[in-house]
Design an enzyme around this catalytic site. Structure first.
Site, PDB file in Angstrom:
ATOM      1  N   TYR A 162       0.800  -1.219   0.000  1.00 57.99           N
ATOM      2  CA  TYR A 162       0.000   0.000   0.000  1.00 57.99           C
ATOM      3  C   TYR A 162       0.840   1.282   0.000  1.00 57.99           C
ATOM      4  O   TYR A 162       0.304   2.364  -0.169  1.00 57.99           O
ATOM      5  CB  TYR A 162      -0.896   0.015   1.234  1.00 57.99           C
ATOM      6  CG  TYR A 162      -2.361  -0.093   0.913  1.00 57.99           C
ATOM      7  CD1 TYR A 162      -2.914  -1.324   0.585  1.00 57.99           C
ATOM      8  CD2 TYR A 162      -3.194   1.007   0.944  1.00 57.99           C
ATOM      9  CE1 TYR A 162      -4.241  -1.443   0.297  1.00 57.99           C
ATOM     10  CE2 TYR A 162      -4.532   0.897   0.665  1.00 57.99           C
ATOM     11  CZ  TYR A 162      -5.052  -0.323   0.336  1.00 57.99           C
ATOM     12  OH  TYR A 162      -6.380  -0.444   0.052  1.00 57.99           O
ATOM     13  N   LYS A 239       0.301 -14.062   5.399  1.00 57.96           N
ATOM     14  CA  LYS A 239       0.461 -15.021   4.303  1.00 57.96           C
ATOM     15  C   LYS A 239       1.937 -15.447   4.304  1.00 57.96           C
ATOM     16  O   LYS A 239       2.625 -15.443   3.277  1.00 57.96           O
ATOM     17  CB  LYS A 239       0.055 -14.288   3.004  1.00 57.96           C
ATOM     18  CG  LYS A 239      -0.247 -15.140   1.846  1.00 57.96           C
ATOM     19  CD  LYS A 239      -1.522 -15.928   1.943  1.00 57.96           C
ATOM     20  CE  LYS A 239      -1.585 -16.857   0.752  1.00 57.96           C
ATOM     21  NZ  LYS A 239      -2.223 -18.120   0.966  1.00 57.96           N
ATOM     22  N   ASP A 340      -5.831 -16.472   3.931  1.00 60.78           N
ATOM     23  CA  ASP A 340      -6.979 -17.040   3.209  1.00 60.78           C
ATOM     24  C   ASP A 340      -7.854 -17.866   4.142  1.00 60.78           C
ATOM     25  O   ASP A 340      -9.078 -17.877   4.030  1.00 60.78           O
ATOM     26  CB  ASP A 340      -6.538 -17.872   1.994  1.00 60.78           C
ATOM     27  CG  ASP A 340      -5.261 -18.624   2.227  1.00 60.78           C
ATOM     28  OD1 ASP A 340      -4.215 -18.156   1.776  1.00 60.78           O
ATOM     29  OD2 ASP A 340      -5.315 -19.669   2.885  1.00 60.78           O
ATOM     30  N   ASP A 364      -7.413  -4.637   4.623  1.00 62.52           N
ATOM     31  CA  ASP A 364      -8.386  -3.971   3.766  1.00 62.52           C
ATOM     32  C   ASP A 364      -9.451  -4.979   3.336  1.00 62.52           C
ATOM     33  O   ASP A 364     -10.657  -4.735   3.441  1.00 62.52           O
ATOM     34  CB  ASP A 364      -7.638  -3.402   2.556  1.00 62.52           C
ATOM     35  CG  ASP A 364      -8.484  -2.429   1.770  1.00 62.52           C
ATOM     36  OD1 ASP A 364      -9.428  -1.876   2.344  1.00 62.52           O
ATOM     37  OD2 ASP A 364      -8.199  -2.228   0.576  1.00 62.52           O
TER      38      ASP A 364
END
Ligand code: NAP
Length: 474
Positions: A162, A239, A340, A364
């Site tokens: 970001y 992740k 996930d 987000d």
């Protein structure tokens, strides 16, 4: 006090100050507000009315917010000139008064600002974005048991992909960078030396630092300390199985913080398994406990087996005394989940989660997914918090097609106001507004967005009528 070019200061009120990131709030704080573009014209007056009414009802004349109008977005350009989306006046006011609240802002086209919201977060180093997702009874939801979800997403706000450090494919700098990576850096790096970045790729950089991760996770753990029962729980979302040195490092630095800085308050999931197992099987030796804890223990290499036994021994020696005998059940549980999987888990086992500490992009996504479960954008508040400033804001945009129609749901900004009151320590007023909103929804007195989803259908209230309804339930 800064010299403001065009702003009119309130005639009364005091400044909120910060010590080590903790605000000290007077009974008469001056709070800058940005009305916002588009539906901000409808939402802001409704919000201010509800907040003021709750403070008056709870504290009489003892406490009062002195609102200070400052400008950003289209409204700022009208007053300060073309492309003046974020005037110096506004920045100086927020810097001086510390806490602000804002409606939605249009993302500027031209003028060199990528997003006003991102700019505000960066200017004031508002490194934690806090988004609670909680169900209000009666809110239409696509889920069968939305009441089971009661989480707060802590999204890191300043780092990660970001940051916007990226180059377009075929840009000269991008080509040079790919050339340098492919021909110099990658061949020198043992683990990745056979990989090649395809020519014609765009490149984005994903910086994640220890300092940035830990200051953010620290805020999440501090929050968890104030919660009770199984809500004393922080899950590090990452992740790291794929991006080991950014997302995986975020997880590792989080655990590092939990077991060093918050040793007396926290227990990791791994440690709690070990202590629980030892308490259930006190008479068997470490190796046999390891066998029970780790399925397939006997098939592991001797090195790995001795590593696990050492770990168990270390936990017993260092924290069994303080955390054992079920005491760990009262501490903050720190665990981690792959990003996930958390999307599944908040839907299938929502009651197991409380605070999700995430990096910027994951946060987000997951905060919007969680908001959808409990009723969507109209009910999703947010706060951006740093060590010397905080800005409370709607998470939705300006919804231009509904602007000026006195129709839109002001719930998101009103709930952001609730977060601001909690941040002040004005919990009684915050609870009063929450009660007002809950009862309005339970009585099916809601704006169009919720009314259209209710079964049977109900007539919607206008934006201002919804605010009045909330106040009537105080
Ligand atoms: P949006 O403004 O969030 O609106 C999309 C849709 O979401 C609306 O048409 C409406 O759906 C629903 N919605 C939004 N606010 C709502 C509310 N208060 N109550 C009920 N429903 C609400 O997204 P957008 O149209 O993509 O973006 C418009 C502008 O806002 C863009 O310039 C964007 O960059 C900016 N933006 C600003 C922020 C911010 O300031 N934090 C955040 C996101 C986007 P229905 O019409 O179906 O009812």
């Amino acid at each position: 006090m800064p010299n403001f070019e065009k702003l009119r200061l309130p005639t009364e009120g005091s400044v909120i100050t910060f010590t080590k990131g903790i605000p000290s709030v007077p009974n008469d704080p001056i709070v800058p507000f940005i009305r916002g573009d588009g539906t901000g014209v409808d939402i802001w007056p409704a919000t201010q009315k509800v907040i003021d009414a709750a403070i008056l009802k709870e504290y009489g004349k003892e406490r009062k917010i002195n609102w200070f109008k400052v400008y950003a977005g289209d409204e700022a350009c009208e007053l300060y000139g073309t492309y003046q989306y974020l005037p110096e006046d506004t920045i100086a006011a927020i810097r001086h008064f510390g806490v602000a609240i804002k409606g939605p802002l249009t993302t500027p086209i031209g003028g060199g600002i990528r997003s006003l919201n991102v700019a505000l977060r960066q200017i004031f180093d508002l490194y934690s974005c806090v988004r609670p997702c909680k169900y209000y009874s009666g809110t239409p939801s696509p889920h069968k048991n939305p009441q089971d979800l009661d989480i707060v997403v802590y999204r890191e706000n300043t780092e990660d992909i970001y940051m916007g450090i990226e180059w377009e494919a075929e840009d000269e700098n991008c080509k040079n960078l790919i050339d340098y990576l492919n021909n110099t850096l990658i061949p020198k790096s043992e683990k990745i030396k056979n990989r090649v970045i395809p020519n014609g790729s765009g490149i984005g950089i994903k910086p994640v630092s220890k300092k940035g991760s830990q200051r953010h996770i620290r805020k999440a753990i501090e929050h968890a300390k104030k919660l009770k029962g199984n809500k004393k729980h922080v899950t590090l979302v990452h992740k790291g199985n794929i991006m080991k040195y950014t997302e995986g490092a975020f997880r590792d630095w989080g655990y590092d913080l939990a077991v060093n800085e918050f040793r007396n308050d926290c227990i990791t999931e791994r440690e709690s398994w070990i202590l629980d197992n030892i308490e259930k099987n006190p008479d068997i030796n470490i190796e046999n406990n390891a066998r029970l804890l780790e399925p397939g223990f006997d098939k592991l290499t001797p090195n790995k087996r001795s590593f696990i036994c050492e770990e168990i021994k270390a936990v017993i020696e260092s924290i069994a005394e303080t955390h054992g005998h079920n005491k760990w059940k009262d501490l903050i549980l720190v665990d981690d989940r792959i990003a996930d999987s958390i999307f599944q888990q908040i839907q299938t086992r929502p009651q197991e989660y409380s605070i999700l500490a995430t990096l910027n992009l994951n946060g987000d996504y997951v905060s919007d997914a969680a908001a959808a479960i409990v009723g969507g954008l109209g009910m999703a508040p947010g706060a951006n918090i740093g060590d010397t400033a905080a800005i409370f804001e709607a998470t939705h945009g300006t919804a231009p097609k509904h602007a000026g129609l006195n129709k839109i749901n002001p719930g998101s900004v009103i709930l952001s106001g609730v977060m601001m009151l909690e941040y002040f320590g004005w919990d009684e007023a915050a609870k009063l507004i929450t009660k007002g909103i809950s009862e309005s929804i339970a009585n099916k007195k809601v704006t169009y967005d919720l009314a259209r989803l209710m079964e049977p259908k109900v007539d919607p209230l206008s934006c201002s009528a919804f605010a009045d309804e909330i106040i009537s339930n105080f």
